[in-house]
Design an enzyme around this catalytic site. Sequence first.
Site, PDB file in Angstrom:
ATOM      1  N   LEU A  84       1.074  -1.293   0.059  1.00 30.71           N
ATOM      2  CA  LEU A  84       0.130  -0.225   0.133  1.00 30.71           C
ATOM      3  C   LEU A  84       1.173   1.548  -0.417  1.00 30.71           C
ATOM      4  O   LEU A  84       2.006   1.260   0.232  1.00 30.71           O
ATOM      5  CB  LEU A  84      -0.807  -0.008   1.264  1.00 30.71           C
ATOM      6  CG  LEU A  84      -1.465  -0.999   1.316  1.00 30.71           C
ATOM      7  CD1 LEU A  84      -1.930  -1.016   2.986  1.00 30.71           C
ATOM      8  CD2 LEU A  84      -3.026  -0.586   0.317  1.00 30.71           C
ATOM      9  N   GLU A 117     -10.441   0.598   7.818  1.00 26.67           N
ATOM     10  CA  GLU A 117     -10.315  -0.014   8.783  1.00 26.67           C
ATOM     11  C   GLU A 117      -8.935  -0.045   9.083  1.00 26.67           C
ATOM     12  O   GLU A 117      -7.860   0.236   8.620  1.00 26.67           O
ATOM     13  CB  GLU A 117     -10.824  -1.413   8.339  1.00 26.67           C
ATOM     14  CG  GLU A 117      -9.132  -1.951   7.016  1.00 26.67           C
ATOM     15  CD  GLU A 117      -9.538  -2.519   6.420  1.00 26.67           C
ATOM     16  OE1 GLU A 117     -10.751  -2.164   5.115  1.00 26.67           O
ATOM     17  OE2 GLU A 117      -9.544  -3.615   6.237  1.00 26.67           O
ATOM     18  N   LYS A 119      -5.186  -1.275  10.553  1.00 23.88           N
ATOM     19  CA  LYS A 119      -3.723  -1.549   9.339  1.00 23.88           C
ATOM     20  C   LYS A 119      -3.159  -2.144  10.406  1.00 23.88           C
ATOM     21  O   LYS A 119      -2.974  -2.525  11.556  1.00 23.88           O
ATOM     22  CB  LYS A 119      -3.249  -0.748   8.668  1.00 23.88           C
ATOM     23  CG  LYS A 119      -2.018  -1.519   8.084  1.00 23.88           C
ATOM     24  CD  LYS A 119      -0.926  -0.748   7.542  1.00 23.88           C
ATOM     25  CE  LYS A 119       0.214  -0.593   5.959  1.00 23.88           C
ATOM     26  NZ  LYS A 119       0.796  -1.608   6.921  1.00 23.88           N
ATOM     27  N   ASP A 121      -0.581  -4.891  12.198  1.00 29.45           N
ATOM     28  CA  ASP A 121       0.692  -4.444  12.406  1.00 29.45           C
ATOM     29  C   ASP A 121       1.334  -6.409  12.356  1.00 29.45           C
ATOM     30  O   ASP A 121       1.645  -6.957  13.670  1.00 29.45           O
ATOM     31  CB  ASP A 121       1.109  -3.926  12.496  1.00 29.45           C
ATOM     32  CG  ASP A 121       2.967  -4.279  13.267  1.00 29.45           C
ATOM     33  OD1 ASP A 121       3.195  -4.247  12.015  1.00 29.45           O
ATOM     34  OD2 ASP A 121       3.555  -3.184  13.800  1.00 29.45           O
ATOM     35  N   TYR A 229      -9.496  -9.520   5.426  1.00 25.80           N
ATOM     36  CA  TYR A 229      -9.192  -8.371   4.786  1.00 25.80           C
ATOM     37  C   TYR A 229      -9.384  -8.558   3.255  1.00 25.80           C
ATOM     38  O   TYR A 229     -10.083  -7.374   2.682  1.00 25.80           O
ATOM     39  CB  TYR A 229      -8.900  -7.574   5.300  1.00 25.80           C
ATOM     40  CG  TYR A 229      -7.866  -6.788   5.545  1.00 25.80           C
ATOM     41  CD1 TYR A 229      -6.344  -7.341   4.117  1.00 25.80           C
ATOM     42  CD2 TYR A 229      -6.317  -7.478   6.197  1.00 25.80           C
ATOM     43  CE1 TYR A 229      -4.941  -6.931   3.807  1.00 25.80           C
ATOM     44  CE2 TYR A 229      -4.968  -7.745   6.426  1.00 25.80           C
ATOM     45  CZ  TYR A 229      -4.749  -7.893   5.718  1.00 25.80           C
ATOM     46  OH  TYR A 229      -3.153  -7.846   4.803  1.00 25.80           O
ATOM     47  N   LYS A 293     -10.139   2.601   1.597  1.00 27.83           N
ATOM     48  CA  LYS A 293      -9.862   1.613   0.387  1.00 27.83           C
ATOM     49  C   LYS A 293     -11.769   2.254   0.021  1.00 27.83           C
ATOM     50  O   LYS A 293     -12.143   2.691   0.051  1.00 27.83           O
ATOM     51  CB  LYS A 293     -10.691   0.002   0.284  1.00 27.83           C
ATOM     52  CG  LYS A 293      -9.401  -0.805   1.035  1.00 27.83           C
ATOM     53  CD  LYS A 293      -9.340  -1.965   1.555  1.00 27.83           C
ATOM     54  CE  LYS A 293      -7.989  -1.900   2.414  1.00 27.83           C
ATOM     55  NZ  LYS A 293      -8.449  -4.087   2.728  1.00 27.83           N
ATOM     56  N   LYS A 317      -0.901   6.475   7.960  1.00 31.70           N
ATOM     57  CA  LYS A 317       0.266   5.561   8.870  1.00 31.70           C
ATOM     58  C   LYS A 317       0.268   6.813  10.585  1.00 31.70           C
ATOM     59  O   LYS A 317      -0.080   7.891  10.385  1.00 31.70           O
ATOM     60  CB  LYS A 317       1.523   5.925   8.790  1.00 31.70           C
ATOM     61  CG  LYS A 317       2.133   5.066   7.172  1.00 31.70           C
ATOM     62  CD  LYS A 317       1.393   3.671   7.442  1.00 31.70           C
ATOM     63  CE  LYS A 317       2.364   2.519   8.577  1.00 31.70           C
ATOM     64  NZ  LYS A 317       4.010   1.791   7.680  1.00 31.70           N
ATOM     65  N   CYS A 408      36.931  11.551  -0.598  1.00 34.23           N
ATOM     66  CA  CYS A 408      35.505  10.334  -0.443  1.00 34.23           C
ATOM     67  C   CYS A 408      36.066   9.248   0.351  1.00 34.23           C
ATOM     68  O   CYS A 408      38.073   9.360   1.211  1.00 34.23           O
ATOM     69  CB  CYS A 408      35.830   9.501  -1.594  1.00 34.23           C
ATOM     70  SG  CYS A 408      35.328   7.786  -1.130  1.00 34.23           S
ATOM     71  N   CYS A 411      38.399   6.490  -0.985  1.00 30.64           N
ATOM     72  CA  CYS A 411      39.490   6.485  -2.233  1.00 30.64           C
ATOM     73  C   CYS A 411      40.345   7.624  -1.775  1.00 30.64           C
ATOM     74  O   CYS A 411      41.100   7.757  -2.414  1.00 30.64           O
ATOM     75  CB  CYS A 411      39.118   5.875  -3.483  1.00 30.64           C
ATOM     76  SG  CYS A 411      37.799   7.453  -4.415  1.00 30.64           S
ATOM     77  N   CYS A 432      31.288  11.278  -4.565  1.00 30.62           N
ATOM     78  CA  CYS A 432      32.987  10.856  -4.664  1.00 30.62           C
ATOM     79  C   CYS A 432      32.912  10.509  -5.981  1.00 30.62           C
ATOM     80  O   CYS A 432      32.103  10.247  -6.880  1.00 30.62           O
ATOM     81  CB  CYS A 432      32.829   9.222  -4.639  1.00 30.62           C
ATOM     82  SG  CYS A 432      34.574   8.814  -5.053  1.00 30.62           S
ATOM     83  N   CYS A 438      36.464   3.963  -7.693  1.00 29.99           N
ATOM     84  CA  CYS A 438      36.384   4.116  -6.019  1.00 29.99           C
ATOM     85  C   CYS A 438      36.545   2.408  -5.411  1.00 29.99           C
ATOM     86  O   CYS A 438      34.962   2.143  -6.003  1.00 29.99           O
ATOM     87  CB  CYS A 438      35.414   5.482  -6.083  1.00 29.99           C
ATOM     88  SG  CYS A 438      35.180   5.058  -4.166  1.00 29.99           S
TER      89      CYS A 438
END
Length: 686
Positions: A84, A117, A119, A121, A229, A293, A317, A408, A411, A432, A438
């Site tokens: 998603l 609804e 989510k 985990d 779901y 949805k 979230k 860098c 190198c 770099c 490198c």
Amino acid sequence: MSAESAAKRIAWLAREIRAADALYYQDDNPALSDADYDTLRRELIALEAEFPHLIHKDSPTQSVGAKPSGRFGKVKHVVPMLSLDNAFSDEDVVDFCARVKRFLSLPSETNIAFTAEPKIDGLSAALRYENGKFIKGSTRGDGQIGEDITANLATLDTVPKVLSGQGWPEVLEIRGEVYIDHADFETMNASQVAAGKAEYKNPRNAAAGSLRQIDPSVTASRPLKFFAYTWGDVSAPFAETQIDAVRRMADWGFDVNPQMRRHDNPKEMVAHYAEILNARAGLGYDIDGVVYKVDDLALQDRLGFVSRAPRWAIAHKFPAEKAITIVEAIDIQLGRTGSLTPVARLTPITVGGVVVSNATLHNADEIERLGVKVGDSVEIQRAGDVIPQVLRVVKPSDKDPFVFPSQCPICAAPVTSDIDTKTGRQDVVRRCTNGLSCPAQAVQGLVHFVSRQVFDIDGLGERQIEAFYEKDLIREPADIFTLRSRNSEIQLETWEGFGETSATKLFDAIDARRSIPFDRVLYSLGIRHVGRTNSRLIAQHFTSWKMFWTAVPELQNPVSDPYMSLLGIDGMGQAALGSLAEFFASDANYKIVENLVQHLDIQDAEAPTSDSPVAGKVVVFTGKLERFSRDEAKARAQSLGAKVSGSVSSKTDYLVAGPGAGSKLKKAESLGVNVMTEDAWLELIT
Ligand code: IVH
């Protein structure tokens, strides 16, 4: 091999296998690919067969219940299991709803219904029923192919073995989440402690480890539950809306989430989100957001998918979890494209159930903005799978400010930053300047080349690439393909960690990849902005490597036909094309690719599998479309196998012109391209 070296090798193999098993089964954090794991096991079995007196009673080959090779069978998902897209704010949700309406060409004031609804985990799983009987259960895997865990899933009380009620389609694949609730998790950890074993980090890890047990009786002893779901492969539609589909699943005996509701507008949706966020702590199981949805399944169908996520759903979230800890050091990591990324090494701390000891500092500007130094106490946050971030300095130390290296760290070449062609501003990322000279970039580039999604060469991982690179044996991809023919000098079988069998296996694995799809070859080159999706688009556009290679010199000319037509591909941006052109402008890169392809048999890009009359045709949309939004028209054409281009050329097959069409229409007419109205186009494709 002498008995002495065999004994050493056997001990080493046993140790590696045991460590891999522990990571796989206990932490659900596999360190080795299945193929690498199998290679180790096979070598151990072969050596033990040759030296039976060296078989130890604790050898991984002697443990009861362990399969001789591999872990679970593979299951190809008939309908891919997608992920998603995420929304992080209420505005993102409003945008999502607006995007949906725009795609469907609906006026912004129209109300469309969405479900909301929690989510969960946990781990997603797919349950296949035929004539109401549970016949196969699988993990998500990479979304295309999962693992067959039928026996384990069958032990869950919440996975019906026979469906209740009636009216289920002959073939019905129910998808949902396997999880462990908080109360059960506490009990589980209490008994781990009582048995002197390590506690599980969080319910998700405990669920993952429990689900992938080789012995289903172990899974049966774990308190796993399943929420249904969504669905995958079905022989017939069984509802017209998302909410009714879920109601039917409940009638057939599945647990569905009681917090699911249907809303008419973004305001109600975000209000429901706030409600679920409030209720979160008391739900009794872990959730990490709210999924919205589109309720109408016919609209879901029209919306379809983009890349790996549906256009009709989004995960809102929850805010990230935060914690305070100390920066012990700031290291610089070098990426495949030479980018220098500063990383804060932290005093380990648990954030949202996971131990965090590194956080990204992104770039030099971010370090300056935060004013972060070694020794500072900082606030960090971790959101879902995202790499932990440093938010702010809470208490500064008296150490000196961090000085971003001007060379860098690997190198010692000078470090620069690109100028953004659009804004004329300097990019925040420092790179770099040494390119493939490198060692870090060269090695990272080679590691990418052999990785799973690219050439997928079993037995060649970061460690091996580093060893070959240091010994000057592999400096560019072509060198991989000459290893076998150079082995009389290399004598790989005498190297630490290699035996006769594993050396031969490696050479065989390399040979097995000489025949390879076009898009993988392109992706293997590690060109910036030319990732998996763009490589596929380019490959499909040119069909054969030969056609592509002929066009390569012309990519230096931004008004050439190949350049213009690539720019017209939906989804390809200027950035990708610019860096493709830049890559091939370098003689060194050109030579590297030339050297490589000599060893390969490059398969043409798969022709679109469609019997539509527009499959393989190049179509351009212009003017105002009245039936569809431009995006839906494009997506529809592409799903039928057509190539959608943004500009008209002699290669264009159809120009679909709506009112207001201008220069493209004129050009098409002058080139004799087939011009049609939106209605005529619709008739052609339906
Ligand atoms: S719908 C086409 N609904 O989240 C996508 N997914 O980040 C269908 N997940 O892989 C997924 N709770 O494992 C959906 N109520 C829910 C979910 C949910 C958890 C997981 C699922 C998916 C992941 C995507």
